[in-house]
Design a protein around this motif. Sequence first.
Motif, PDB file in Angstrom:
ATOM      1  N   ILE A   1       0.837  -1.206   0.000  1.00  0.00           N
ATOM      2  CA  ILE A   1       0.000   0.000   0.000  1.00  0.00           C
ATOM      3  C   ILE A   1       0.871   1.254   0.000  1.00  0.00           C
ATOM      4  O   ILE A   1       0.635   2.193  -0.764  1.00  0.00           O
ATOM      5  N   ALA A   2       1.887   1.251   0.875  1.00  0.00           N
ATOM      6  CA  ALA A   2       2.748   2.441   0.972  1.00  0.00           C
ATOM      7  C   ALA A   2       3.382   2.746  -0.394  1.00  0.00           C
ATOM      8  O   ALA A   2       3.509   3.900  -0.802  1.00  0.00           O
ATOM      9  N   ASN A   3       3.752   1.692  -1.107  1.00  0.00           N
ATOM     10  CA  ASN A   3       4.368   1.866  -2.429  1.00  0.00           C
ATOM     11  C   ASN A   3       3.328   2.240  -3.500  1.00  0.00           C
ATOM     12  O   ASN A   3       3.616   2.975  -4.440  1.00  0.00           O
ATOM     13  N   GLN A   4       2.109   1.710  -3.337  1.00  0.00           N
ATOM     14  CA  GLN A   4       1.145   1.813  -4.443  1.00  0.00           C
ATOM     15  C   GLN A   4       0.212   3.007  -4.374  1.00  0.00           C
ATOM     16  O   GLN A   4      -0.328   3.427  -5.401  1.00  0.00           O
ATOM     17  N   VAL A   5       0.007   3.579  -3.174  1.00  0.00           N
ATOM     18  CA  VAL A   5      -0.866   4.755  -3.105  1.00  0.00           C
ATOM     19  C   VAL A   5      -0.331   5.870  -4.012  1.00  0.00           C
ATOM     20  O   VAL A   5      -1.084   6.423  -4.823  1.00  0.00           O
ATOM     21  N   PRO A   6       0.978   6.177  -3.963  1.00  0.00           N
ATOM     22  CA  PRO A   6       1.465   7.210  -4.896  1.00  0.00           C
ATOM     23  C   PRO A   6       1.344   6.795  -6.372  1.00  0.00           C
ATOM     24  O   PRO A   6       1.234   7.656  -7.243  1.00  0.00           O
ATOM     25  N   LEU A   7       1.322   5.481  -6.635  1.00  0.00           N
ATOM     26  CA  LEU A   7       1.194   5.028  -8.031  1.00  0.00           C
ATOM     27  C   LEU A   7      -0.207   5.301  -8.595  1.00  0.00           C
ATOM     28  O   LEU A   7      -0.406   5.273  -9.812  1.00  0.00           O
ATOM     29  N   CYS A   8      -1.192   5.574  -7.710  1.00  0.00           N
ATOM     30  CA  CYS A   8      -2.522   5.971  -8.193  1.00  0.00           C
ATOM     31  C   CYS A   8      -2.407   7.257  -9.013  1.00  0.00           C
ATOM     32  O   CYS A   8      -3.294   7.571  -9.797  1.00  0.00           O
ATOM     33  N   ARG A   9      -1.335   8.023  -8.802  1.00  0.00           N
ATOM     34  CA  ARG A   9      -1.129   9.260  -9.558  1.00  0.00           C
ATOM     35  C   ARG A   9      -0.083   9.087 -10.655  1.00  0.00           C
ATOM     36  O   ARG A   9       0.434  10.074 -11.185  1.00  0.00           O
TER      37      ARG A   9
ATOM     38  N   TRP B   1       9.402  11.205 -15.413  1.00  0.00           N
ATOM     39  CA  TRP B   1       8.174  10.903 -16.161  1.00  0.00           C
ATOM     40  C   TRP B   1       6.940  10.785 -15.262  1.00  0.00           C
ATOM     41  O   TRP B   1       5.854  10.395 -15.716  1.00  0.00           O
ATOM     42  N   LYS B   2       7.114  11.048 -13.977  1.00  0.00           N
ATOM     43  CA  LYS B   2       6.001  11.011 -13.007  1.00  0.00           C
ATOM     44  C   LYS B   2       5.315   9.639 -12.940  1.00  0.00           C
ATOM     45  O   LYS B   2       4.100   9.550 -12.727  1.00  0.00           O
ATOM     46  N   ILE B   3       6.110   8.602 -13.163  1.00  0.00           N
ATOM     47  CA  ILE B   3       5.620   7.258 -12.859  1.00  0.00           C
ATOM     48  C   ILE B   3       5.835   7.070 -11.360  1.00  0.00           C
ATOM     49  O   ILE B   3       4.922   6.717 -10.620  1.00  0.00           O
ATOM     50  N   LYS B   4       7.036   7.361 -10.910  1.00  0.00           N
ATOM     51  CA  LYS B   4       7.344   7.346  -9.473  1.00  0.00           C
ATOM     52  C   LYS B   4       7.188   8.756  -8.921  1.00  0.00           C
ATOM     53  O   LYS B   4       7.629   9.723  -9.545  1.00  0.00           O
ATOM     54  N   ARG B   5       6.573   8.864  -7.765  1.00  0.00           N
ATOM     55  CA  ARG B   5       6.372  10.167  -7.128  1.00  0.00           C
ATOM     56  C   ARG B   5       7.277  10.347  -5.915  1.00  0.00           C
ATOM     57  O   ARG B   5       7.464  11.451  -5.420  1.00  0.00           O
ATOM     58  N   PHE B   6       7.760   9.249  -5.360  1.00  0.00           N
ATOM     59  CA  PHE B   6       8.663   9.290  -4.214  1.00  0.00           C
ATOM     60  C   PHE B   6       9.759   8.266  -4.462  1.00  0.00           C
ATOM     61  O   PHE B   6       9.561   7.305  -5.192  1.00  0.00           O
ATOM     62  N   SER B   7      10.890   8.463  -3.807  1.00  0.00           N
ATOM     63  CA  SER B   7      12.002   7.538  -4.030  1.00  0.00           C
ATOM     64  C   SER B   7      11.810   6.259  -3.208  1.00  0.00           C
ATOM     65  O   SER B   7      11.006   6.222  -2.269  1.00  0.00           O
ATOM     66  N   ASN B   8      12.584   5.234  -3.549  1.00  0.00           N
ATOM     67  CA  ASN B   8      12.518   3.960  -2.823  1.00  0.00           C
ATOM     68  C   ASN B   8      12.748   4.189  -1.325  1.00  0.00           C
ATOM     69  O   ASN B   8      12.015   3.659  -0.484  1.00  0.00           O
ATOM     70  N   ASP B   9      13.787   4.961  -0.976  1.00  0.00           N
ATOM     71  CA  ASP B   9      14.104   5.178   0.442  1.00  0.00           C
ATOM     72  C   ASP B   9      13.031   6.018   1.141  1.00  0.00           C
ATOM     73  O   ASP B   9      12.701   5.760   2.300  1.00  0.00           O
ATOM     74  N   GLU B  10      12.478   6.993   0.437  1.00  0.00           N
ATOM     75  CA  GLU B  10      11.421   7.819   1.062  1.00  0.00           C
ATOM     76  C   GLU B  10      10.223   6.948   1.448  1.00  0.00           C
ATOM     77  O   GLU B  10       9.681   7.069   2.538  1.00  0.00           O
ATOM     78  N   LEU B  11       9.832   6.067   0.544  1.00  0.00           N
ATOM     79  CA  LEU B  11       8.656   5.229   0.824  1.00  0.00           C
ATOM     80  C   LEU B  11       8.968   4.205   1.905  1.00  0.00           C
ATOM     81  O   LEU B  11       8.130   3.909   2.752  1.00  0.00           O
ATOM     82  N   ARG B  12      10.190   3.700   1.883  1.00  0.00           N
ATOM     83  CA  ARG B  12      10.596   2.725   2.920  1.00  0.00           C
ATOM     84  C   ARG B  12      10.519   3.379   4.294  1.00  0.00           C
ATOM     85  O   ARG B  12      10.018   2.787   5.242  1.00  0.00           O
ATOM     86  N   GLN B  13      10.980   4.640   4.386  1.00  0.00           N
ATOM     87  CA  GLN B  13      10.931   5.329   5.678  1.00  0.00           C
ATOM     88  C   GLN B  13       9.512   5.611   6.122  1.00  0.00           C
ATOM     89  O   GLN B  13       9.180   5.495   7.293  1.00  0.00           O
ATOM     90  N   ARG B  14       8.695   6.010   5.179  1.00  0.00           N
ATOM     91  CA  ARG B  14       7.291   6.277   5.515  1.00  0.00           C
ATOM     92  C   ARG B  14       6.646   5.010   6.099  1.00  0.00           C
ATOM     93  O   ARG B  14       5.915   5.056   7.082  1.00  0.00           O
TER      94      ARG B  14
END
Length: 310
Positions: A132-140, A213-226
């Motif tokens: 979920i943490a990874n995929q919520v930003p992927l909704c955008r 390209w706005k596929i990713k909105r946050f970096s791997n480490d940012e989402l891991r920390q969240r």
Amino acid sequence: EEQAGEERFNALIAEDSRIEPRDWMPEAYRKTLTRQMSQHAHSEIIGMQPEANWITRAPSLKRKAILMAKVQDEAGHGLYLYSGTETLGTPRDVLNDQLMSGKAKYSSIFNYPARSWADMGAIGWLVDGAAIANQVPLCRASYGPYGRAMVRICKEESFHQRQGFEILLELANGTAAQKKMAQDAVNNFYAPSLMMFGPPDGDSPNSVQSTAWKIKRFSNDELRQRFVGMIVEQVKILGLTLPDDELRFDEETGTWLHKELDWTEFKAVIAGSGPCNSQRLQRRRDAHNEGAWVREAAAAYAAKMARKTE
Ligand code: FAQ
């Protein structure tokens, strides 16, 4: 015409609009999305296995029914994501062959075994939580079919996470042996679930372009920390602990710091030598072969119906 297409693409990305299947897009955009979306679809399909293995052993009829519904949801997610990927031009058969031949990646997490009923809880809580943490930003995500598929998938994932949390909560409040089983499951899935977010930012070759390209909105480490920040609170309600002595909030940077993850293990698992890789792929191939008659029957029926309407 190519130039007009490119200008329009760049403008759509700049204004945060969506790219749709018929729009012009750079070949590299098409390729990286096909890569990420098909890996995601494969993960959903392979991810059915560790849980499906527990359906017959779930401790009550109610638990079986819930688990069966969850595994079915994962199949649905895989199907939307394959449909979404097909809009980029690669047919499903090709994607499926890439998975079965071992050429395509799928999430590292599904190469770890589910050894106990408590592992079903930890997978729901931690694995679906990380998803979920990874995929919520992927909704955008900038690609329309991907972002839209993610909206529904995230709603279902939220239900999955709660069912996992509830399994752990019940075990954690049960007998001493049950509580130990729950803690053991959390200990086992903690580090692998943090690895689901991908390699550290400095070692993530796709990130720069996918972010542009706005596929990713946050970096791997940012989402891991969240994610760590979320579970650190939730684990208190469970009355369990996270197996990480170094976990702390760093006031200065405003981020959560966690222990160093074993990136050698991560690389080995995605290269095919995790504990369950060969078993998972073999099971997928067997299921595909055993299902051949269903595909043949469906095709024969469709042909018959087409003749009738002629
Ligand atoms: N496992 O440059 P980056 C679920 C690969 S949730 C395996 O950072 P990127 C729900 C990566 O592909 C799980 N491989 O790559 C569920 C790349 O290799 P490549 C699925 C990984 O794409 C729950 C290389 O390492 N979720 O299924 C992993 O910018 C319970 C370099 O990495 C998704 O797929 C990994 N953990 O960022 C189902 C989410 N991490 O392709 C059943 C969508 C990295 O160049 C039961 N995907 N790699 O050969 C994403 O958000 C991104 O693709 C990342 C990776 C964040 C995973």
